[in-house]
Design an enzyme around this catalytic site. Structure first.
Site, PDB file in Angstrom:
ATOM      1  N   PHE A   1       0.812  -1.229   0.000  1.00  0.00           N
ATOM      2  CA  PHE A   1       0.000   0.000   0.000  1.00  0.00           C
ATOM      3  C   PHE A   1       0.841   1.273   0.000  1.00  0.00           C
ATOM      4  CE2 PHE A   1      -2.446  -3.431   1.909  1.00  0.00           C
ATOM      5  CZ  PHE A   1      -3.615  -3.373   1.170  1.00  0.00           C
TER       6      PHE A   1
ATOM      7  N   GLY B   1      -2.917  10.260 -11.791  1.00  0.00           N
ATOM      8  CA  GLY B   1      -2.003   9.579 -12.710  1.00  0.00           C
ATOM      9  C   GLY B   1      -1.252   8.525 -11.930  1.00  0.00           C
TER      10      GLY B   1
ATOM     11  N   CYS C   1      -0.388   3.201 -10.812  1.00  0.00           N
ATOM     12  CA  CYS C   1      -1.321   2.243 -10.220  1.00  0.00           C
ATOM     13  C   CYS C   1      -2.808   2.553 -10.354  1.00  0.00           C
ATOM     14  CB  CYS C   1      -0.935   1.989  -8.781  1.00  0.00           C
ATOM     15  SG  CYS C   1       0.609   1.043  -8.732  1.00  0.00           S
TER      16      CYS C   1
ATOM     17  N   LYS D   1      -4.182   1.795 -13.912  1.00  0.00           N
ATOM     18  CA  LYS D   1      -4.210   0.383 -14.309  1.00  0.00           C
ATOM     19  C   LYS D   1      -5.086  -0.454 -13.372  1.00  0.00           C
ATOM     20  CE  LYS D   1      -0.113  -1.598 -12.053  1.00  0.00           C
ATOM     21  NZ  LYS D   1      -0.818  -2.382 -11.057  1.00  0.00           N
TER      22      LYS D   1
ATOM     23  N   ARG E   1       4.725   8.000 -15.168  1.00  0.00           N
ATOM     24  CA  ARG E   1       3.703   7.105 -15.711  1.00  0.00           C
ATOM     25  C   ARG E   1       2.309   7.719 -15.552  1.00  0.00           C
ATOM     26  NH1 ARG E   1       5.912   1.396 -13.263  1.00  0.00           N
ATOM     27  NH2 ARG E   1       6.467   2.730 -11.503  1.00  0.00           N
TER      28      ARG E   1
HETATM   29  N1  LIG Z   1       4.778   1.839  -7.580  1.00  0.00           N
HETATM   30  C1  LIG Z   1       3.999   1.819  -6.502  1.00  0.00           C
HETATM   31  O1  LIG Z   1       3.867   2.816  -5.802  1.00  0.00           O
HETATM   32  C2  LIG Z   1       3.270   0.577  -6.097  1.00  0.00           C
HETATM   33  C3  LIG Z   1       3.227  -0.542  -6.922  1.00  0.00           C
HETATM   34  N2  LIG Z   1       2.500  -1.652  -6.555  1.00  0.00           N
HETATM   35  C4  LIG Z   1       2.497  -2.840  -7.400  1.00  0.00           C
HETATM   36  O2  LIG Z   1       3.776  -3.475  -7.274  1.00  0.00           O
HETATM   37  C5  LIG Z   1       4.198  -4.047  -8.522  1.00  0.00           C
HETATM   38  C6  LIG Z   1       5.543  -3.485  -8.913  1.00  0.00           C
HETATM   39  O3  LIG Z   1       5.420  -2.098  -9.172  1.00  0.00           O
HETATM   40  P1  LIG Z   1       6.696  -1.127  -9.251  1.00  0.00           P
HETATM   41  O4  LIG Z   1       7.541  -1.346  -8.051  1.00  0.00           O
HETATM   42  O5  LIG Z   1       6.172   0.230  -9.519  1.00  0.00           O
HETATM   43  O6  LIG Z   1       7.444  -1.734 -10.528  1.00  0.00           O
HETATM   44  P2  LIG Z   1       8.695  -1.190 -11.325  1.00  0.00           P
HETATM   45  O7  LIG Z   1       8.329  -1.203 -12.761  1.00  0.00           O
HETATM   46  O8  LIG Z   1       9.200   0.085 -10.713  1.00  0.00           O
HETATM   47  O9  LIG Z   1       9.817  -2.301 -11.048  1.00  0.00           O
HETATM   48  C7  LIG Z   1       9.757  -3.620 -11.498  1.00  0.00           C
HETATM   49  C8  LIG Z   1      11.182  -4.187 -11.534  1.00  0.00           C
HETATM   50  O10 LIG Z   1      11.128  -5.591 -11.787  1.00  0.00           O
HETATM   51  C9  LIG Z   1      12.253  -5.964 -12.591  1.00  0.00           C
HETATM   52  N3  LIG Z   1      12.008  -7.275 -13.180  1.00  0.00           N
HETATM   53  C10 LIG Z   1      11.245  -7.612 -14.250  1.00  0.00           C
HETATM   54  N4  LIG Z   1      11.279  -8.949 -14.443  1.00  0.00           N
HETATM   55  C11 LIG Z   1      12.083  -9.479 -13.480  1.00  0.00           C
HETATM   56  C12 LIG Z   1      12.497 -10.792 -13.140  1.00  0.00           C
HETATM   57  N5  LIG Z   1      12.120 -11.858 -13.841  1.00  0.00           N
HETATM   58  N6  LIG Z   1      13.291 -10.945 -12.055  1.00  0.00           N
HETATM   59  C13 LIG Z   1      13.692  -9.886 -11.314  1.00  0.00           C
HETATM   60  N7  LIG Z   1      13.341  -8.618 -11.607  1.00  0.00           N
HETATM   61  C14 LIG Z   1      12.534  -8.409 -12.668  1.00  0.00           C
HETATM   62  C15 LIG Z   1      12.379  -4.780 -13.544  1.00  0.00           C
HETATM   63  O11 LIG Z   1      13.662  -4.727 -14.141  1.00  0.00           O
HETATM   64  C16 LIG Z   1      12.083  -3.593 -12.609  1.00  0.00           C
HETATM   65  O12 LIG Z   1      13.274  -3.107 -12.012  1.00  0.00           O
HETATM   66  C17 LIG Z   1       3.061  -3.745  -9.500  1.00  0.00           C
HETATM   67  O13 LIG Z   1       2.185  -4.841  -9.503  1.00  0.00           O
HETATM   68  C18 LIG Z   1       2.360  -2.552  -8.884  1.00  0.00           C
HETATM   69  O14 LIG Z   1       0.991  -2.495  -9.218  1.00  0.00           O
HETATM   70  C19 LIG Z   1       1.831  -1.711  -5.357  1.00  0.00           C
HETATM   71  C20 LIG Z   1       1.855  -0.643  -4.494  1.00  0.00           C
HETATM   72  C21 LIG Z   1       2.595   0.571  -4.790  1.00  0.00           C
HETATM   73  O1  LIG Z   2      -0.859   0.765  -5.635  1.00  0.00           O
HETATM   74  C1  LIG Z   2      -0.149   1.739  -5.723  1.00  0.00           C
HETATM   75  O2  LIG Z   2       0.746   1.884  -6.539  1.00  0.00           O
HETATM   76  C2  LIG Z   2      -0.301   2.909  -4.800  1.00  0.00           C
HETATM   77  O3  LIG Z   2      -1.153   3.876  -5.479  1.00  0.00           O
HETATM   78  C3  LIG Z   2      -1.308   5.106  -4.781  1.00  0.00           C
HETATM   79  O4  LIG Z   2      -0.067   5.741  -4.591  1.00  0.00           O
HETATM   80  P1  LIG Z   2       0.610   6.695  -5.708  1.00  0.00           P
HETATM   81  O5  LIG Z   2       0.110   6.323  -7.070  1.00  0.00           O
HETATM   82  O6  LIG Z   2       2.066   6.665  -5.455  1.00  0.00           O
HETATM   83  O7  LIG Z   2       0.151   8.180  -5.413  1.00  0.00           O
HETATM   84  P2  LIG Z   2      -1.066   8.941  -4.704  1.00  0.00           P
HETATM   85  O8  LIG Z   2      -0.500   9.855  -3.706  1.00  0.00           O
HETATM   86  O9  LIG Z   2      -2.137   8.040  -4.262  1.00  0.00           O
HETATM   87  O10 LIG Z   2      -1.590   9.841  -5.911  1.00  0.00           O
HETATM   88  C4  LIG Z   2      -2.114   9.243  -7.094  1.00  0.00           C
HETATM   89  C5  LIG Z   2      -2.662  10.310  -8.003  1.00  0.00           C
HETATM   90  O11 LIG Z   2      -3.865  10.871  -7.444  1.00  0.00           O
HETATM   91  C6  LIG Z   2      -3.801  12.282  -7.489  1.00  0.00           C
HETATM   92  N1  LIG Z   2      -4.584  12.826  -6.342  1.00  0.00           N
HETATM   93  C7  LIG Z   2      -4.358  12.379  -5.081  1.00  0.00           C
HETATM   94  C8  LIG Z   2      -5.098  12.865  -4.015  1.00  0.00           C
HETATM   95  C9  LIG Z   2      -6.099  13.822  -4.239  1.00  0.00           C
HETATM   96  O12 LIG Z   2      -6.806  14.303  -3.323  1.00  0.00           O
HETATM   97  N2  LIG Z   2      -6.298  14.243  -5.518  1.00  0.00           N
HETATM   98  C10 LIG Z   2      -5.565  13.778  -6.575  1.00  0.00           C
HETATM   99  O13 LIG Z   2      -5.798  14.195  -7.737  1.00  0.00           O
HETATM  100  C11 LIG Z   2      -2.316  12.624  -7.414  1.00  0.00           C
HETATM  101  O14 LIG Z   2      -2.068  13.894  -7.955  1.00  0.00           O
HETATM  102  C12 LIG Z   2      -1.722  11.504  -8.248  1.00  0.00           C
HETATM  103  O15 LIG Z   2      -1.741  11.833  -9.615  1.00  0.00           O
HETATM  104  C13 LIG Z   2      -1.905   4.803  -3.381  1.00  0.00           C
HETATM  105  O16 LIG Z   2      -1.989   6.029  -2.641  1.00  0.00           O
HETATM  106  C14 LIG Z   2      -1.055   3.800  -2.622  1.00  0.00           C
HETATM  107  O17 LIG Z   2      -1.673   3.467  -1.379  1.00  0.00           O
HETATM  108  C15 LIG Z   2      -0.918   2.528  -3.471  1.00  0.00           C
HETATM  109  O18 LIG Z   2      -0.087   1.580  -2.827  1.00  0.00           O
END
Ligand SMILES: NC(=O)C1=CN([C@@H]2O[C@H](COP(=O)(O)OP(=O)(O)OC[C@H]3O[C@@H](n4cnc5c(N)ncnc54)[C@H](O)[C@@H]3O)[C@@H](O)[C@H]2O)C=CC1
Ligand SMILES: O=C(O)[C@H]1O[C@H](OP(=O)(O)OP(=O)(O)OC[C@H]2O[C@@H](n3ccc(=O)[nH]c3=O)[C@H](O)[C@@H]2O)[C@H](O)[C@@H](O)[C@@H]1O
Length: 442
Positions: free
Chosen positions: A153, A258, A261, A264, A328
């Site tokens: 989260f 945007g 997450c 998508k 993204r």
């Molecule tokens: N970015 C966020 O704030 C959050 C993301 N998530 C979820 O977590 C997952 C990961 O998201 P991000 O961390 O943003 O991804 P990311 O795109 O930043 O990183 C993914 C990494 O995995 C690596 N990778 C790909 N295939 C691999 C393999 N076979 N072995 C080892 N490494 C490999 C890539 O090179 C890359 O460095 C997604 O499902 C996303 O929805 C959940 C909560 C917050």
């Molecule tokens: O699954 C995920 O990747 C994560 O997605 C969000 O985190 P994040 O995308 O990093 O950023 P947020 O702070 O939630 O903002 C998302 C978007 O909403 C917009 N936003 C946020 C709050 C608001 O009041 N209004 C608004 O337009 C922000 O500008 C931004 O573009 C969730 O907050 C995390 O809890 C979750 O783990």
């Protein structure tokens, strides 16, 4: 102390690995990108997150944190392997599971001990059942492997704090062995644990993200109505926020959500529902409103100016939110091409996101227009005819209303994040258009 491996070193994987090491576990992080791994061994993070590099260096020095591209060595004797690879959106809106499945197969061919596979990546409900079967069918050694769901989260920009001080840890398991092992791994975090079955854990993640996205789209919907009826969404949100049942967070109207997450995860749940023959109308509305909202700033400017031909336009903020270099699904990416197509001369500022933005738009001409990157908001505003604000960075909030008047050729500002007080902008003679609020002119 457990031996842990983490697959993927993006926002989720790397922060998980570092925070597990910080909590005393021995952690090996695996990525396929050799350059990233080389840098991480020296304490250089591939992502921008406050406090991350300090914790990386500390735990590398303590001998608890390692990086490799050699997954076989990393997974071979791990008590648990955490999966944190991407699950991006496919063209049809569903989640692309190919990276998660590849890691599952790599685990199956590598593990020589009993091992818990912990899926942190956001995956559609039922995926973990399928992964467990996939691993079971491909195991090379005769060992026990189970899959647990442990959704993440954290938000970008506050990822380390969100992990070390999480509001809750959700674990989804199908056996006492898996539940006990995962609970033990998290014991030293000293945080509330919500223990449910795997499918419920998977659903908690989507339902949480999609509820937040729904909240934002709802406020944007109301903001658009505010403009028509002469109300001010900032005042409306404040008035709502005193009600504990509504809460005071995620009420900010603007140019839409945007990031990697919300876009998508709303699409993926809507897609999943359709597969089950159910119309998830809340998500259909949420997505539709957001797609329109992203272009609101451009549309307002277009209506006011008619043409952007050769106009110097200051663009303040490129990333999808402050505190991250991630672009993204950033609203700037939806608006900038429209401005360039119409001959705008853009001067863009972002404190962190410029290098990533250059991968889409190198400095120079694009179509009829041109883009130049500058290192301060003031340099973008100097002599500009229009200013568009896409991200509420502290550096951008710090620009005083009087500076727009002093620096710009004509003080005309379109603010997608409602940063400024209407009266202050009016007092300084700035024509100020924002979201869901009356326009002020001097
Ligand atoms: N970015 C966020 O704030 C959050 C993301 N998530 C979820 O977590 C997952 C990961 O998201 P991000 O961390 O943003 O991804 P990311 O795109 O930043 O990183 C993914 C990494 O995995 C690596 N990778 C790909 N295939 C691999 C393999 N076979 N072995 C080892 N490494 C490999 C890539 O090179 C890359 O460095 C997604 O499902 C996303 O929805 C959940 C909560 C917050
Ligand atoms: O699954 C995920 O990747 C994560 O997605 C969000 O985190 P994040 O995308 O990093 O950023 P947020 O702070 O939630 O903002 C998302 C978007 O909403 C917009 N936003 C946020 C709050 C608001 O009041 N209004 C608004 O337009 C922000 O500008 C931004 O573009 C969730 O907050 C995390 O809890 C979750 O783990």
């Amino acid at each position: 102390m457990k031996n842990l491996a983490v697959a993927g070193t993006g926002y989720v994987g790397l922060v998980t690995g570092v925070c597990m090491a910080e909590n005393g576990h021995n952690v090996t992080c695996v990525d396929i990108d050799e350059q990233k791994v080389k840098n991480m061994r020296e304490g250089i993070s591939p992502i921008y997150e406050a406090g991350l590099e300090e914790l990386m260096s500390k735990n590398i020095a303590a001998g608890r944190l390692h990086f490799t591209t050699d997954y076989q060595v990393a997974y071979k004797e791990a008590d648990a392997v955490f999966i944190g690879v991407g699950t991006p959106e496919k063209e049809d809106g569903s989640a692309n599971l190919q990276y998660v499945e590849t890691v599952a197969k790599q685990i199956a061919e590598s593990v020589e001990n009993d091992c818990l596979v912990v899926v942190k990546s956001t995956v559609p409900i039922g995926t973990n059942d399928n992964l467990e079967k996939l691993i079971g069918d491909s195991l090379v050694h005769n060992v026990r492997v189970e899959v647990a769901s442990n959704p993440e989260f954290l938000a970008q920009g506050t990822a380390v704090r969100d992990t070390l001080e999480a509001a809750r840890i959700v674990i989804g398991t199908e056996s006492e062995w898996a539940e006990n092992l995962l609970t033990e791994i998290y014991t030293s975090f000293n945080l509330p644990i919500v223990s449910v079955n795997r499918r419920s854990a998977e659903m908690i993640k989507y339902a949480s993200n999609d509820f937040l996205a729904l909240k934002i789209s709802y406020m944007n919907d109301i903001a658009n109505l505010c403009e028509l009826v002469g109300a001010d969404i900032q005042d409306v949100a404040e008035g709502m926020s005193y009600d504990d049942r509504i809460g005071n967070k995620f009420l900010n109207a603007g140019i839409g959500y945007g990031g990697s997450c919300f876009p998508k995860d709303t699409s993926a749940l809507e897609f999943l529902a359709r597969q089950y023959g159910y119309d998830l109308r809340t998500m259909q509305a949420t997505i539709g409103i957001n797609n329109e909202q992203k272009l609101k700033l451009y549309e307002k400017a277009k209506q006011r100016l008619t043409s952007f031909e050769s106009l110097k336009i200051a663009v303040l903020g490129l990333t999808f939110k402050p505190g991250t270099d991630d672009l993204r699904e950033a609203p700037s990416l939806a608006n900038v091409p429209l401005l360039l197509e119409q001959g705008a001369d853009i001067y863009a500022y972002d404190p962190i996101g410029v290098e990533n933005f250059k991968q889409f738009y190198a400095e120079g001409s694009h179509g009829q227009g041109n883009i130049t990157y500058v290192d301060s908001p003031e340099n973008a505003l100097e002599g500009a005819a229009v200013c568009l604000i896409f991200t509420e960075w502290g550096e951008i909030r710090a620009v005083m209303p009087s500076q727009y008047k002093e620096l710009m050729q004509s003080p005309l500002v379109f603010d997608g994040r409602n940063i400024y007080d209407l009266q202050e902008m009016a007092d300084k003679g700035v024509e100020y258009h924002s979201i869901g609020r009356p326009t002020v002119k001097d």
